[in-house]
Motif scaffolding. Structure first.
Motif, PDB file in Angstrom:
ATOM      1  N   GLU A 174       0.836  -1.186   0.000  1.00 12.30           N
ATOM      2  CA  GLU A 174       0.000   0.000   0.000  1.00 12.30           C
ATOM      3  C   GLU A 174       0.878   1.246   0.000  1.00 12.30           C
ATOM      4  N   ALA A 175       0.504   2.216  -0.782  1.00  7.86           N
ATOM      5  CA  ALA A 175       1.193   3.515  -0.906  1.00  7.86           C
ATOM      6  C   ALA A 175       2.438   3.441  -1.781  1.00  7.86           C
ATOM      7  N   VAL A 176       2.788   2.257  -2.314  1.00 10.45           N
ATOM      8  CA  VAL A 176       3.904   2.161  -3.261  1.00 10.45           C
ATOM      9  C   VAL A 176       3.388   2.529  -4.646  1.00 10.45           C
ATOM     10  N   THR A 177       3.991   3.522  -5.265  1.00 11.97           N
ATOM     11  CA  THR A 177       3.523   4.003  -6.569  1.00 11.97           C
ATOM     12  C   THR A 177       4.457   3.623  -7.716  1.00 11.97           C
ATOM     13  N   ASP A 178       5.747   3.630  -7.468  1.00 14.29           N
ATOM     14  CA  ASP A 178       6.721   3.314  -8.519  1.00 14.29           C
ATOM     15  C   ASP A 178       6.971   1.810  -8.509  1.00 14.29           C
ATOM     16  N   PHE A 179       6.178   1.061  -9.253  1.00 10.59           N
ATOM     17  CA  PHE A 179       6.231  -0.401  -9.186  1.00 10.59           C
ATOM     18  C   PHE A 179       5.875  -0.977 -10.549  1.00 10.59           C
ATOM     19  N   THR A 180       6.852  -1.581 -11.201  1.00 10.86           N
ATOM     20  CA  THR A 180       6.633  -2.224 -12.494  1.00 10.86           C
ATOM     21  C   THR A 180       7.221  -3.626 -12.452  1.00 10.86           C
ATOM     22  N   PHE A 181       6.361  -4.622 -12.578  1.00 14.45           N
ATOM     23  CA  PHE A 181       6.794  -6.018 -12.526  1.00 14.45           C
ATOM     24  C   PHE A 181       5.891  -6.797 -13.470  1.00 14.45           C
ATOM     25  N   GLU A 182       6.176  -6.639 -14.770  1.00 14.07           N
ATOM     26  CA  GLU A 182       5.250  -7.137 -15.778  1.00 14.07           C
ATOM     27  C   GLU A 182       5.894  -8.017 -16.832  1.00 14.07           C
ATOM     28  N   GLN A 183       7.209  -7.935 -17.004  1.00 16.24           N
ATOM     29  CA  GLN A 183       7.842  -8.730 -18.049  1.00 16.24           C
ATOM     30  C   GLN A 183       9.217  -9.192 -17.591  1.00 16.24           C
ATOM     31  N   GLN A 184       9.767 -10.132 -18.340  1.00 21.13           N
ATOM     32  CA  GLN A 184      11.046 -10.735 -17.979  1.00 21.13           C
ATOM     33  C   GLN A 184      12.127  -9.684 -17.750  1.00 21.13           C
ATOM     34  N   GLY A 185      12.857  -9.881 -16.677  1.00 22.53           N
ATOM     35  CA  GLY A 185      13.962  -8.991 -16.362  1.00 22.53           C
ATOM     36  C   GLY A 185      13.580  -7.822 -15.485  1.00 22.53           C
ATOM     37  N   ASP A 186      12.273  -7.567 -15.260  1.00 25.71           N
ATOM     38  CA  ASP A 186      11.868  -6.479 -14.366  1.00 25.71           C
ATOM     39  C   ASP A 186      12.366  -6.765 -12.955  1.00 25.71           C
ATOM     40  N   LEU A 187      12.910  -5.721 -12.317  1.00 24.01           N
ATOM     41  CA  LEU A 187      13.402  -5.827 -10.941  1.00 24.01           C
ATOM     42  C   LEU A 187      12.636  -4.854 -10.055  1.00 24.01           C
ATOM     43  N   VAL A 188      12.273  -5.309  -8.851  1.00 27.69           N
ATOM     44  CA  VAL A 188      11.644  -4.435  -7.865  1.00 27.69           C
ATOM     45  C   VAL A 188      12.256  -4.708  -6.503  1.00 27.69           C
ATOM     46  N   ASN A 189      12.187  -3.704  -5.636  1.00 27.80           N
ATOM     47  CA  ASN A 189      12.631  -3.867  -4.259  1.00 27.80           C
ATOM     48  C   ASN A 189      11.631  -4.755  -3.524  1.00 27.80           C
ATOM     49  N   VAL A 190      12.119  -5.796  -2.828  1.00 22.53           N
ATOM     50  CA  VAL A 190      11.186  -6.710  -2.164  1.00 22.53           C
ATOM     51  C   VAL A 190      10.401  -6.017  -1.055  1.00 22.53           C
ATOM     52  N   ALA A 191      10.943  -4.911  -0.507  1.00 23.02           N
ATOM     53  CA  ALA A 191      10.205  -4.171   0.513  1.00 23.02           C
ATOM     54  C   ALA A 191       8.940  -3.556  -0.067  1.00 23.02           C
ATOM     55  N   ALA A 192       8.895  -3.390  -1.392  1.00 20.43           N
ATOM     56  CA  ALA A 192       7.719  -2.817  -2.051  1.00 20.43           C
ATOM     57  C   ALA A 192       6.705  -3.878  -2.452  1.00 20.43           C
ATOM     58  N   VAL A 193       7.043  -5.156  -2.282  1.00 21.56           N
ATOM     59  CA  VAL A 193       6.182  -6.255  -2.712  1.00 21.56           C
ATOM     60  C   VAL A 193       5.278  -6.702  -1.568  1.00 21.56           C
ATOM     61  N   GLN A 194       3.986  -6.728  -1.828  1.00 18.24           N
ATOM     62  CA  GLN A 194       3.058  -7.332  -0.876  1.00 18.24           C
ATOM     63  C   GLN A 194       2.924  -8.823  -1.148  1.00 18.24           C
ATOM     64  N   SER A 195       2.759  -9.177  -2.432  1.00 18.36           N
ATOM     65  CA  SER A 195       2.619 -10.593  -2.759  1.00 18.36           C
ATOM     66  C   SER A 195       3.002 -10.844  -4.215  1.00 18.36           C
ATOM     67  N   LEU A 196       3.382 -12.077  -4.484  1.00 15.23           N
ATOM     68  CA  LEU A 196       3.636 -12.558  -5.840  1.00 15.23           C
ATOM     69  C   LEU A 196       2.816 -13.818  -6.045  1.00 15.23           C
TER      70      LEU A 196
END
Length: 507
Positions: free
Chosen positions: A106-128
């Motif tokens: 919640e409140a994370v706005t800069d988040f792109t995880f849609e295609q191969q090779g995308d990287l995100v900070n795990v602190a910004a991840v609620q679930s996969l």
């Protein structure tokens, strides 16, 4: 015309190189390849159309060929993950292979995880949420994460690796606001580590002159710093004037002197589930699950999965079925599993189950060790892990019995007589350090030792149980730490490096 021919050659070479990292059904490289051709052969549109058509046909021909067999799909997907996730850094998640649904905090706005090779900070991840293998749709979700867990900041290149594949869902259980600032500290001389921020605290260990470690807390006056005790999962206190600090001590959290637990780092605690394996007609595919590998040479790390505490210095494979169990299989090294106050040691070649309720929470203590099925584990994608290992063969019944009950019924487990009357009036200031030193010498934690004592009670007579439980209660009354100091230090009030410790306290 010479330029155009050269350009086409380069474009086809680029495409050939790119094919190796494109998963089945993914055409993300085509626009880049065509744009290269368009730029280089502009003015010759006929040639461009011909080359572009050739590339598109080649792509779909490749996809069709990959879709012919499940083996090709699995091989191509794992090859893609190794390539596109090679640059994954600490506390990052990588989109390895299609298809994955990601939910940000919640409140994370800069988040792109849609295609191969995308990287995100795990602190910004609620679930996969990863998709199960589907040969017809050319889908198989794979995600890779590299976590700090409780590794020190001084080892940024060392990370715990999570590799998830198939029908898997994982949810971050770490409070995003729970941050633990740290600073590096270096000793100027030999110093003692205390159980409390005072020279009245017991000696829990020591640091050699010039040793570098990490402080993760301070007392209110900032004259004592909390550090991790070397070769231990415990924490102790060092007198700050005896340390050279790199960083701002004031940035450290003020912590309770009796609080030995540091908040988890992102995704160090999590809830997850795996779908029940379905027959997809693909014997080459591994079952749905999660592989965890710790880095080499850093000892053990601590995780919490579905309210089960897991200590690993190894590689393990996890599955979790809601309403059934969390299964932890150690395929290399050793693990320690704790649930509902009970602890078991799991050697390589064995699995242990912990009952789960429908909410994926632990609903019971760890069950008996069991060998795992080597056929089910023959296709685990261990080639994607950073450390090269071999899956240990399953333990036989005798080895499992020895692991479950060290010493055997005729040794440790068969000789459980403890005379509590002989311990009456015992000086705990002597008993506790001696017991901790004994456990340190054999490389066993107090919880491990207590767990073995309780397991051994199964083989002892009922008349011994009260005395053994009384001894356990006596042992557990000892403060954390309390190991014997270095030779010549016991009873002397501190070693040469600890003199400043008592002086700083004003006596």
């Amino acid at each position: 015309m010479r330029i155009a021919k050269t350009s086409v050659t380069l474009a086809v070479m680029t495409w050939a190189q790119t094919r190796a990292v494109i998963s089945v059904g993914t055409l993300v490289a085509i626009p880049a390849v065509i744009s290269v051709v368009m730029v280089e052969v502009k003015g010759n549109m006929r040639l461009f159309r011909k080359v572009g058509l050739m590339l598109v046909v080649l792509c779909f021909a490749t996809v069709a060929a990959q879709g012919d067999t499940c083996s090709d799909l699995v091989t191509q997907a794992l090859t893609a993950v190794q390539a596109v996730c090679a640059e994954t850094g600490r506390n990052q998640a990588c989109y390895g292979n299609i298809s994955i649904d990601a939910t940000p905090r919640e409140a994370v706005t800069d988040f792109t995880f849609e295609q191969q090779g995308d990287l995100v900070n795990v602190a910004a991840v609620q679930s996969l949420r990863l998709r199960a293998l589907d040969v017809a749709e050319n889908e198989w979700g794979i995600a890779l994460m590299k976590l700090q867990a409780d590794l020190p900041d001084t080892l940024p290149g060392q990370n715990v690796t999570f590799l998830m594949f198939g029908d898997v869902e994982i949810e971050n259980a770490v409070d995003p606001s729970a941050t633990v600032p740290t600073v590096d500290v270096t000793t100027a001389s030999n110093v003692n580590i205390r159980t409390l921020p005072s020279t009245n605290g017991g000696i829990a260990g020591s640091l050699a002159s010039g040793e570098v470690t990490t402080a993760n807390g301070r007392n209110e006056a900032s004259d004592w710093l909390r550090i991790r005790i070397p070769e231990s999962d415990s924490f102790g206190w060092v007198y700050a004037p005896l340390l050279t600090v790199t960083g701002d001590v004031a940035a450290l959290n003020v912590v309770d002197s009796l609080d030995a637990e540091i908040p988890f780092t992102p995704m160090q605690a999590f809830y997850f589930r795996t779908g029940v394996a379905a027959d997809v007609g693909c014997t080459e595919a591994p079952p749905n699950g999660l592989l965890i590998q710790t880095p080499e040479g850093v000892g053990e790390i601590n995780l919490r999965a579905n309210d089960v505490d897991i200590t690993l210095g190894s590689t393990a494979y996890l599955e979790a079925i809601p309403g059934d169990e969390l299964s932890i299989s150690v395929i290399e090294g050793q693990g320690e599993i704790t649930a509902q106050g009970e602890t078991v040691i799991v050697p390589a070649g064995a699995s242990v189950g912990v009952p789960l309720d429908e909410d994926m929470r632990a609903a019971g203590a760890p069950e008996d060790l069991r060998p795992y099925d080597p056929a089910a584990f023959s296709n685990l994608p261990i080639q994607v892990l950073p450390r090269t290992i071999e899956v240990a063969p399953p333990l036989d019944e005798d080895a499992l019995l020895d692991a479950q009950n060290p010493g055997g019924a005729g040794g440790f487990a068969g000789d459980m007589e403890i005379d509590l009357d002989a311990l009456a009036g015992l000086d705990m200031a002597m008993f506790c350090p001696i017991m901790n030193q004994m456990l340190a010498d054999i490389g066993m934690s107090r919880d491990e030792y207590v767990g073995l004592l309780r397991q051994a009670l199964v083989f002892s007579g009922g008349e011994d149980q009260a005395d053994v439980e009384g001894f356990i209660a006596l042992l557990q009354s000892c403060p954390v730490g309390g190991e014997l100091p270095a030779p010549g230090d016991f009873g002397a009030g501190g070693d040469s490096g600890d003199g400043g410790d008592s002086g700083g306290e004003g006596g």
